[in-house]
Scaffold this active site. Structure first.
Site, short mmCIF file in Angstrom:
data_model
loop_
_atom_site.label_atom_id
_atom_site.label_comp_id
_atom_site.label_asym_id
_atom_site.label_seq_id
_atom_site.Cartn_x
_atom_site.Cartn_y
_atom_site.Cartn_z
N TYR A 10 19.74 -28.46 -0.02
CA TYR A 10 20.62 -29.63 0.12
C TYR A 10 20.15 -30.80 -0.77
O TYR A 10 20.88 -31.27 -1.65
CB TYR A 10 20.66 -30.02 1.59
CG TYR A 10 21.40 -31.29 1.92
CD1 TYR A 10 22.65 -31.56 1.37
CD2 TYR A 10 20.87 -32.22 2.82
CE1 TYR A 10 23.34 -32.72 1.69
CE2 TYR A 10 21.56 -33.37 3.15
CZ TYR A 10 22.79 -33.62 2.57
OH TYR A 10 23.46 -34.77 2.89
N ASP A 57 8.77 -17.28 -4.18
CA ASP A 57 8.21 -18.04 -3.06
C ASP A 57 7.04 -18.88 -3.56
O ASP A 57 6.21 -18.40 -4.35
CB ASP A 57 7.73 -17.05 -1.99
CG ASP A 57 7.50 -17.73 -0.66
OD1 ASP A 57 8.23 -17.43 0.29
OD2 ASP A 57 6.57 -18.57 -0.57
N ALA A 80 10.67 -27.48 -1.52
CA ALA A 80 10.65 -26.22 -0.75
C ALA A 80 9.88 -26.39 0.54
O ALA A 80 8.78 -26.94 0.55
CB ALA A 80 10.02 -25.12 -1.60
N LYS A 83 12.38 -26.84 7.66
CA LYS A 83 12.63 -28.22 8.11
C LYS A 83 13.27 -28.35 9.48
O LYS A 83 13.65 -29.45 9.87
CB LYS A 83 13.50 -28.93 7.07
CG LYS A 83 14.89 -28.31 6.94
CD LYS A 83 15.89 -29.22 6.29
CE LYS A 83 17.26 -28.59 6.28
NZ LYS A 83 18.29 -29.42 5.69
N SER A 123 8.75 -37.46 5.01
CA SER A 123 9.77 -37.81 6.00
C SER A 123 9.31 -39.01 6.81
O SER A 123 8.11 -39.21 7.04
CB SER A 123 9.95 -36.61 6.93
OG SER A 123 10.63 -36.99 8.09
N TYR A 147 6.81 -29.47 12.82
CA TYR A 147 7.38 -29.74 11.49
C TYR A 147 6.84 -31.07 10.94
O TYR A 147 6.35 -31.15 9.81
CB TYR A 147 8.92 -29.79 11.56
CG TYR A 147 9.54 -30.51 10.39
CD1 TYR A 147 9.56 -29.93 9.12
CD2 TYR A 147 10.06 -31.81 10.52
CE1 TYR A 147 10.10 -30.61 8.04
CE2 TYR A 147 10.60 -32.49 9.45
CZ TYR A 147 10.61 -31.89 8.21
OH TYR A 147 11.13 -32.58 7.14
N LYS A 151 4.21 -32.30 7.55
CA LYS A 151 4.44 -33.35 6.53
C LYS A 151 3.25 -34.30 6.47
O LYS A 151 2.81 -34.69 5.38
CB LYS A 151 5.71 -34.13 6.85
CG LYS A 151 6.98 -33.32 6.72
CD LYS A 151 7.32 -33.04 5.27
CE LYS A 151 8.45 -32.05 5.11
NZ LYS A 151 8.62 -31.54 3.75
N ASP A 296 12.65 -37.00 20.68
CA ASP A 296 13.57 -37.88 19.94
C ASP A 296 13.22 -39.34 20.21
O ASP A 296 13.12 -39.75 21.37
CB ASP A 296 15.02 -37.64 20.38
CG ASP A 296 15.72 -36.56 19.56
OD1 ASP A 296 15.15 -36.14 18.53
OD2 ASP A 296 16.82 -36.14 19.96
N1 LIG Z 1 17.28 -32.96 5.21
C1 LIG Z 1 16.53 -33.86 5.86
O1 LIG Z 1 17.02 -34.52 6.78
C2 LIG Z 1 15.11 -34.11 5.45
C3 LIG Z 1 14.46 -35.26 5.93
C4 LIG Z 1 13.13 -35.48 5.56
C5 LIG Z 1 12.47 -34.57 4.74
N2 LIG Z 1 13.12 -33.45 4.31
C6 LIG Z 1 12.39 -32.51 3.46
O2 LIG Z 1 13.05 -32.39 2.20
C7 LIG Z 1 12.90 -31.07 1.69
C8 LIG Z 1 14.26 -30.52 1.32
O3 LIG Z 1 15.09 -30.55 2.48
P1 LIG Z 1 16.58 -30.01 2.48
O4 LIG Z 1 17.30 -30.78 3.53
O5 LIG Z 1 17.11 -29.97 1.11
O6 LIG Z 1 16.33 -28.55 3.03
P2 LIG Z 1 16.93 -27.15 2.53
O7 LIG Z 1 16.52 -26.12 3.52
O8 LIG Z 1 18.37 -27.29 2.22
O9 LIG Z 1 16.14 -26.93 1.17
C9 LIG Z 1 14.85 -26.36 1.11
C10 LIG Z 1 14.89 -25.28 0.04
O10 LIG Z 1 13.59 -24.69 -0.05
C11 LIG Z 1 13.73 -23.29 -0.11
N3 LIG Z 1 12.47 -22.74 0.40
C12 LIG Z 1 11.97 -22.83 1.66
N4 LIG Z 1 10.76 -22.23 1.73
C13 LIG Z 1 10.48 -21.77 0.49
C14 LIG Z 1 9.37 -21.08 -0.07
N5 LIG Z 1 8.31 -20.73 0.68
N6 LIG Z 1 9.40 -20.78 -1.38
C15 LIG Z 1 10.48 -21.12 -2.15
N7 LIG Z 1 11.55 -21.76 -1.67
C16 LIG Z 1 11.56 -22.10 -0.36
C17 LIG Z 1 14.96 -22.98 0.72
O11 LIG Z 1 15.57 -21.73 0.40
C18 LIG Z 1 15.87 -24.16 0.37
O12 LIG Z 1 16.64 -23.89 -0.77
C19 LIG Z 1 12.18 -30.27 2.76
O13 LIG Z 1 10.82 -30.23 2.44
C20 LIG Z 1 12.40 -31.08 4.01
O14 LIG Z 1 11.36 -30.92 4.94
C21 LIG Z 1 14.42 -33.22 4.63
#
Ligand SMILES: NC(=O)c1ccc[n+]([C@@H]2O[C@H](COP(=O)([O-])OP(=O)(O)OC[C@H]3O[C@@H](n4cnc5c(N)ncnc54)[C@H](O)[C@@H]3O)[C@@H](O)[C@H]2O)c1
Length: 338
Positions: A10, A57, A80, A83, A123, A147, A151, A296
């Site tokens: 995303y 990976d 990656a 989450k 985060s 989780y 972080k 929460d």
């Molecule tokens: N979306 C949120 O609300 C939010 C908030 C704070 C932090 N984050 C952090 O931002 C980052 C991205 O979040 P997002 O919402 O885009 O999540 P997402 O799940 O859409 O994207 C993460 C991507 O990483 C890939 N991935 C996971 N493990 C992997 C691995 N071992 N090797 C290779 N690829 C791997 C997944 O296939 C996915 O495409 C994450 O680290 C998440 O913890 C997200």
């Protein structure tokens, strides 16, 4: 070339669009455990530029070594990771293995190839239960779930790494709550199964995939009893990455660890989000009040002034933009990328 781990997900996919539009070349490494290569095809369509990827990976050191050998990588933006807060209680070892071990493996590969510019997806959860609004000086707390603790561990590892070698340039981007999608609606958030986050849940109710929304708790000490969060448009968040990368790559700026909150600075309640979605999109969202979830917090939002001062970045898009763009994506892609 900028390496985006998890770039098909995303936040990564929207950031890829912003970077490509800004003239950067990108390379994605993703194992697609929570995404699809379709998002990368759409990035190419949106930008008219190549978005090459390697299926792999981040825990696979040999694969990473190959990537660094075969491409000239100047910096890494590390998205990656796993989450889902709820899942992290059930599968803590998977979370530590993917997030913490995965990041260490990536950093070791970077170190071996002398690539020392790193942007990390952190985060707001690292603040634990601190007074609001959170500033970057707010001491980190103990996140309430595994989780969040991954972080915090990674942030500490990055600080230790920087202390050991002052050539590293590291950004810890503490995201608040990203929502919505690119204005044109071709890419967006595509959770597998039942969404964990509010806004994809709302949009899936709106499109008829889910019958109703559960609002977790209505007696928090907030203005309407529902939780208050700092919701930020995904394109604003994506632009924050570009600004952070530009900052790190500017030789006039000091090496070391830089921390920036990426939020709007405004708290909006869950019930206000539902009402805004209904008003902007003229769609009714049936909801029921469900029990509170463990861990929460009632209310938190960012003080985003440091990013404004140092990165010349601030969130520009409105609540209405978020609602319209989320619905545009969901309506045009009722089954996400499938
Ligand atoms: N979306 C949120 O609300 C939010 C908030 C704070 C932090 N984050 C952090 O931002 C980052 C991205 O979040 P997002 O919402 O885009 O999540 P997402 O799940 O859409 O994207 C993460 C991507 O990483 C890939 N991935 C996971 N493990 C992997 C691995 N071992 N090797 C290779 N690829 C791997 C997944 O296939 C996915 O495409 C994450 O680290 C998440 O913890 C997200």
């Amino acid at each position: 070339m900028i390496l985006l781990t998890g770039g098909a997900g995303y936040i990564g996919s929207h950031t890829a669009v912003v970077l490509l539009r800004a003239g950067y070349e990108v390379l994605v490494v993703d194992n697609f455990c929570n995404s699809s290569p379709e998002s990368l095809k759409r990035i190419e369509k949106i930008t008219g530029k190549k978005c090459p990827y390697i299926r792999g990976d981040i825990r696979d050191r040999a694969l990473l070594d190959n990537v660094f050998q075969q491409h000239t990588i100047e910096a890494v933006i590390h998205f990656a990771g796993l989450k889902a807060v709820g899942e992290s209680y059930a599968k803590p070892l998977d979370y530590y293995h993917c997030n913490v071990f995965g990041t260490i493996t990536l950093l070791q590969a970077m170190q071996a190839f002398g690539v020392k510019t790193f942007v990390f997806s952190s985060s707001a959860t690292v603040y634990g239960n601190a007074p609001i609004p959170y500033t970057e000086q707010t001491p980190t707390g103990v996140p309430s779930n595994p989780y969040g603790r991954t972080k915090l561990h990674i942030e500490q590892i990055l600080q230790d790494l920087s202390n050991s070698d002052d050539e590293w340039k590291i950004a810890l981007l503490r995201y608040f709550n990203p929502v919505a999608a690119i204005e044109t609606g071709e890419i967006g958030e595509d959770p597998l199964g039942i969404p964990n986050n509010l806004m994809p849940f709302i949009s899936q109710v709106a499109v008829g995939k889910l019958p109703e929304l559960a609002v977790f708790g209505n007696d928090y000490p907030t203005r309407d009893g529902s939780c208050v969060r700092d919701f930020i448009h995904i394109m604003d968040l994506a632009e924050g990455h570009c600004a952070a990368l530009d900052f790190l790559q500017n030789p006039a700026h000091p090496n070391g660890v830089h921390i920036w909150n990426l939020g709007t600075g405004k708290g909006i309640s869950v019930l206000e989000m539902i009402a805004a979605f209904e008003k902007v999109n003229q769609v009714k969202i049936p909801y029921r009040i469900a029990p509170k979830r463990d861990g929460d917090l009632a209310e938190f939002y960012a003080n985003p002034n440091k990013a404004k001062m140092e990165l010349n970045w601030q969130a520009k898009r409105s609540l209405e933009d978020m609602m319209r763009d989320l619905w545009n994506w969901q309506k045009n892609n009722p089954n996400g990328y499938r």
